[in-house]
Design a protein around this motif. Structure first.
Motif, short mmCIF file in Angstrom:
data_model
loop_
_atom_site.label_atom_id
_atom_site.label_comp_id
_atom_site.label_asym_id
_atom_site.label_seq_id
_atom_site.Cartn_x
_atom_site.Cartn_y
_atom_site.Cartn_z
N LEU A 26 0.83 -1.20 0.00
CA LEU A 26 0.00 0.00 0.00
C LEU A 26 0.88 1.26 0.00
CD1 LEU A 26 -2.89 1.11 0.11
CD2 LEU A 26 -2.69 1.15 2.60
N ALA A 27 1.94 1.22 0.80
CA ALA A 27 2.83 2.38 0.86
C ALA A 27 3.45 2.66 -0.50
CB ALA A 27 3.93 2.15 1.90
N PHE A 28 3.84 1.59 -1.20
CA PHE A 28 4.39 1.78 -2.55
C PHE A 28 3.34 2.37 -3.49
CE2 PHE A 28 7.84 -1.32 -1.47
CZ PHE A 28 8.90 -0.51 -1.82
N ILE A 29 2.12 1.87 -3.36
CA ILE A 29 1.07 2.37 -4.26
C ILE A 29 0.76 3.84 -3.96
CG2 ILE A 29 -1.38 2.17 -4.88
CD1 ILE A 29 -1.08 -0.87 -4.41
N LEU A 30 0.62 4.14 -2.66
CA LEU A 30 0.33 5.53 -2.30
C LEU A 30 1.53 6.43 -2.54
CD1 LEU A 30 -1.67 4.96 1.00
CD2 LEU A 30 -2.56 5.49 -1.27
N GLY A 31 2.68 5.82 -2.68
CA GLY A 31 3.89 6.59 -2.94
C GLY A 31 4.06 6.94 -4.40
N LEU A 32 3.07 6.62 -5.22
CA LEU A 32 3.18 6.93 -6.65
C LEU A 32 3.55 8.38 -6.94
CD1 LEU A 32 2.81 5.88 -9.60
CD2 LEU A 32 0.48 6.74 -9.47
N PRO A 33 2.97 9.36 -6.24
CA PRO A 33 3.36 10.75 -6.54
C PRO A 33 4.84 10.99 -6.33
CG PRO A 33 1.42 10.69 -5.11
CD PRO A 33 1.92 9.29 -5.21
N ALA A 34 5.44 10.35 -5.34
CA ALA A 34 6.86 10.58 -5.09
C ALA A 34 7.39 9.49 -4.17
CB ALA A 34 7.08 11.94 -4.45
N ASN A 35 8.52 8.94 -4.53
CA ASN A 35 9.08 7.84 -3.74
C ASN A 35 9.48 8.25 -2.33
OD1 ASN A 35 9.18 5.44 -5.53
ND2 ASN A 35 10.22 6.91 -6.85
N GLU A 36 9.70 9.54 -2.14
CA GLU A 36 10.11 10.00 -0.82
C GLU A 36 9.11 9.62 0.26
OE1 GLU A 36 10.36 11.84 -3.52
OE2 GLU A 36 12.05 13.22 -3.43
N ILE A 37 7.84 9.50 -0.12
CA ILE A 37 6.83 9.34 0.92
C ILE A 37 6.52 7.88 1.22
CG2 ILE A 37 5.78 11.57 0.47
CD1 ILE A 37 3.62 10.20 -1.11
N VAL A 38 7.14 6.95 0.50
CA VAL A 38 6.84 5.54 0.73
C VAL A 38 7.13 5.16 2.19
CG1 VAL A 38 7.56 3.18 0.19
CG2 VAL A 38 7.21 4.82 -1.65
#
Ligand SMILES: Nc1nc2c(ncn2[C@@H]2O[C@H](COP(=O)(O)OP(=O)(O)OP(=O)(O)O)[C@@H](O)[C@H]2O)c(=O)[nH]1
Ligand SMILES: [Mg+2]
Lengths: 81, 258, 466
Positions: free
Chosen positions: C359-371
């Protein structure tokens, strides 16, 4: 065109030796690019070194160093000097 | 050519020059320090580094000198402006159709011969050229000495020597740009000597080209060379000039074709 | 003249030119270039007063940097050393920043409580926004502020074209171009920049392959994830310099996997949907230039700091707020976040991760920093609250949530291989002008990431190692 039996492909020029450019057998964009870099008939070119795995090869052209692949250099005829 | 026309064309390149700004293009071989010059003059931070091909698109920035405003365009480095690769077309079209007030050609002092190639090519398109011989510090390190006044005589356009990274010579460059836009410099670009066969071919086709009545926009001799070189892309753009009726239209049409 | 006749006239003119062109044996275009060079030669002869032009330094350096024996090992060594300096240098500032920021968080928390602010507002602003920003700043900033100045020094020295020179033969085997390695180098900074840099590749087919594979180089936003996990799980018992060295080794390995996958995917593309022969490569090797070390280091530290801070504020802050809301909005007994994670869990387990990670990877789509901030937040909200001041505590948190070494390896591989971030996809669309290729730029890495992690996980489980 006079046939010159001394001509060899640029790719066969040995490292450290120089040559004069003869006929350029390449076509299209690459032919253009090569000439833009100053590899024109009559120009002196020195073979500098080959890449760690034997290809590409770096040549000294008009004070700059240009790397060419074997296949491309093969289509440029040169006269060793 | 009036200001309005220039604006329409420049708009196409995304150039937003204010009406009192002079547009300066930076052209030259890859990796000669164009972006370094650009950054030093405009205070911006274009990517620089020692490998050819960092700048791939036009970048613009402004600076002023003696109350005169300049808009500088950092063009992609190219080995030539005759070949039709993307970057070369961006650079060529800009010099040719966006009509910069001055084009600065930056040269690498350590490989002058190769670099002169593009300077000479640009000088065939536009006479308003300032040559900036950069990397003089590197040349000195390699014990290369250049006669810059001599180069100026040979080329017939102003020559300024710089070491852009050290900030040396940039004031002179600004001064020269200032003088150039204030029309206090005379540009007499060297006419290239071609071999007889080329000159002969030019002579054959030149009268026809002059009939086109485009001399105000494009140097006929240069157009002749492009025709002889079979540069179809350029011809398409030129033909856009012809399909337009009024001057205003000309620029719209050309913008479309670009 | 009317419009049509003018066009005709031009055509006629072109025909005439054609006749003239044909009447010469040599191509006139060739003649023209050669003649311009003749002029250049003549001018040079008159104005170059003295030219020994040996460029000795360059020749000597290249004798090693591009030699048969040292060429490749040296590339690895350079990469390893840069990573080592990065990792060992980042430890201390990272810890200091974390301590400072998280004590600030406590002060903020207390301030909110004193003011009697509602719990949800406190949650969104402190646990959501501030926590994410703090994480990005403390974990991302120090390594990036060390890595990039070093990288820029190499770039200013002129080493990058040598990398292209050394690797071209391998790329040729994949039927692409050595300049692809230059675009990969730019990808370290940001894959979107790497994709734009692909314009230096002349052949459209090879350019497209370079665009589609750029993502296999870990960018600025993913590097710190690799370093963090490498440090947490890779080297357990080691400490100090030895630990940094071991982590550098691990990250070098991860990057090599990325390079290998780049070659493999390029090789496959060149033989399938982007079939074609290797075209040519013309590469100039400029002389080495001594970098202005002080100003390069200073400038690129400033640049990177600004870059990371901007990302922290523009991406991590809003993402933090959103994630907190999702993690604390309940449908029935379970939060939305847990619903989503639960739904993803079976897929995630198959590739050796859990639903929260995926889920973190998916929600991190806008930017990898937020994964990573997302992951930490979802773990925290679903378990006991702990303070994450050091990687050791992070390790505990992960182990609490069932991480094993296999989870760590999978997360690293997935980080390296998964889909590009939103910005990169948008840039890909702009550069290719095609929805199809943008989709491919998403699907290819995604497939690779799932496949690699799946095979690894299943093999390890089958062998009973995990
Ligand atoms: N020693 C020295 N180095 C310079 C000078 N000017 C530029 N450089 C360096 O030369 C390299 C190339 O400079 P850039 O400004 O990036 O060159 P460019 O012409 O914009 O290159 P492209 O965008 O690739 O065409 C950089 O590493 C600069 O730091 C100079 O006057 N002296
Ligand atoms: Mg540049």
């Amino acid at each position: 065109m006079t046939v010159d039996f001394n001509a060899i492909p640029l790719s066969q020029l040995s490292i450290g030796s120089s040559c004069r450019i003869g006929e350029i057998g390449l076509n299209g964009l690459l032919r253009r690019r090569i000439q833009d870099l100053g590899i024109t008939p009559g120009t002196t070119v020195e073979c500098l070194r080959r890449g760690p795995s034997g290809d590409p090869t770096a040549y000294v052209v008009r004070g700059t160093t240009i790397a060419l692949r074997k296949e491309d250099a093969y289509q440029i005829n040169v006269f060793p000097i | 050519m009036n200001k309005g026309h220039k604006m329409i064309l420049r708009e196409h390149f995304g150039i937003k020059a204010k009406s009192d700004q002079y547009v300066i293009a930076l052209a030259g071989n890859p990796n000669v320090g164009k972006s370094t010059v650009f950054n030093a003059l405009t205070g911006l931070r274009q990517h620089t580094g020692n490998w050819p091909g960092k700048t791939v698109d036009n970048a613009q920035g402004s600076f002023s000198f003696k109350d005169t405003d300049f808009l500088m365009i950092d063009l992609p480095g190219t080995y030539s402006i005759l070949t039709n690769t993307v970057e070369e077309e961006i650079a060529r079209d800009f010099i040719c159709f966006a009509v910069p007030d001055v084009t600065v050609v930056v040269l690498d002092a350590t490989s002058l011969e190769r670099n002169l190639n593009i300077a000479l090519q640009v000088m065939e398109i536009t006479s308003k050229v300032i040559v900036c011989v950069n990397l003089l510090d590197e040349a000195k390190k390699n014990k290369i000495t250049l006669n810059l006044p001599g180069l100026e005589k040979e080329l017939g356009v102003p020559v300024v020597g710089t070491s852009a990274r050290q900030g040396i010579g940039l004031d002179k460059l600004k001064e020269m740009l200032y003088l150039a836009v204030k029309e206090q410099v005379i540009f007499r670009p060297r006419q290239l000597h071609y071999s007889p066969e080329v000159e002969e071919a030019i002579a054959q086709i030149l009268p026809k080209i002059e009939q086109l009545g485009l001399s105000d926009y494009l140097h006929p001799r240069w157009l002749a060379l492009r025709l002889l070189d079979n540069d179809e892309m350029l011809l398409r753009k030129v033909s856009a000039y012809l399909t337009a009726n009024s001057d205003d239209d000309i620029y719209r049409e050309v913008s479309m074709a670009l | 003249m009317s419009i049509t006749t003018e066009k005709d006239f031009l055509q006629e003119l072109n025909k005439e030119a054609e006749t003239i062109r044909l009447s010469y044996v040599t191509k006139l275009g060739d003649r023209i270039i050669a003649d311009i060079y003749k002029n250049a030669e003549q001018i040079s002869k008159n104005v170059i007063l003295n030219d020994t032009n040996k460029k000795n330094w360059t020749l000597k350096l290249d004798n090693y940097l591009t030699s048969k024996i040292f060429g490749y090992p040296f590339m690895l060594l350079v990469l390893g050393i840069i990573l080592w300096i990065t990792i060992s240098g980042a430890n201390l500032p990272s810890d200091m920043l974390a301590t400072a920021l998280f004590s600030l968080q406590e002060i903020l928390s207390r301030g909110f409580l004193d003011l009697g602010a509602p719990a949800w507002l406190h949650g969104i602003l402190v646990f959501g926004v501030f926590h994410s920003v703090a994480w990005v700043v403390s974990v991302m900033l120090p390594p990036m502020a060390i890595f990039f100045p070093l990288f820029t020094l190499l770039e200013d020295l002129g080493y990058l074209p040598r990398v292209a020179f050394n690797l071209d033969n391998l790329f040729k085997k994949a039927k692409t171009c050595g300049k692809q390695s230059l675009t990969m180098c730019m990808g370290f900074g940001c894959n979107a920049a790497g994709v734009v840099a692909c314009r230096i590749i002349d052949s459209p087919r090879e350019r497209l392959i370079a665009v589609l594979t750029n993502n296999f180089v870990p960018c600025n936003g993913r590097f710190p994830i690799l370093i963090a996990i490498g440090t947490i799980f890779g080297v357990g018992a080691l400490t100090g310099q030895l630990q940094a060295l071991a982590v550098a080794g691990i990250i070098t390995g991860v990057i090599l996997i990325g390079v290998f996958v780049t070659f493999a995917v390029s090789w496959i593309l060149s033989r399938s949907i982007l079939k074609g022969e290797a075209s040519s490569m013309v590469l100039e090797l400029p002389p080495y230039r001594r970098p202005k070390i002080a100003s390069v280091v200073y400038r690129s530290i400033i640049d990177r700091t600004i870059f990371v801070l901007k990302r922290a504020v523009s991406v991590a802050a809003p993402a933090g707020a959103i994630i907190w809301i999702v993690a604390n909005t309940y449908i029935g007994e379970i939060s939305i976040l847990n619903h989503l994670a639960g739904w993803l869990n079976p897929f995630a387990q198959a590739i050796g991760m859990d639903g929260y990670i995926l889920l973190a990877f998916i929600l991190g789509l806008p930017a990898n920093e937020i994964v990573f901030p997302i992951l930490i937040m979802s773990y925290i909200s679903s378990g006991t609250m702990i303070e994450l001041e050091s990687l050791a505590e992070l390790r505990l948190l992960f182990i609490d949530h069932g991480w094993t070494w296999l989870t760590a390896v999978n997360v690293m591989l997935f980080t390296l291989l998964h889909w590009p971030c939103g910005t990169t996809l948008l840039t890909t669309h702009k550069e290719t002008g095609s929805k199809k290729w943008t989709l491919a730029a998403f699907i290819i890495p995604t497939t690779v990431a799932f496949t690699v992690c799946f095979i690894l996980t299943q093999t390890v489980r089958l062998l009973g190692l995990g």
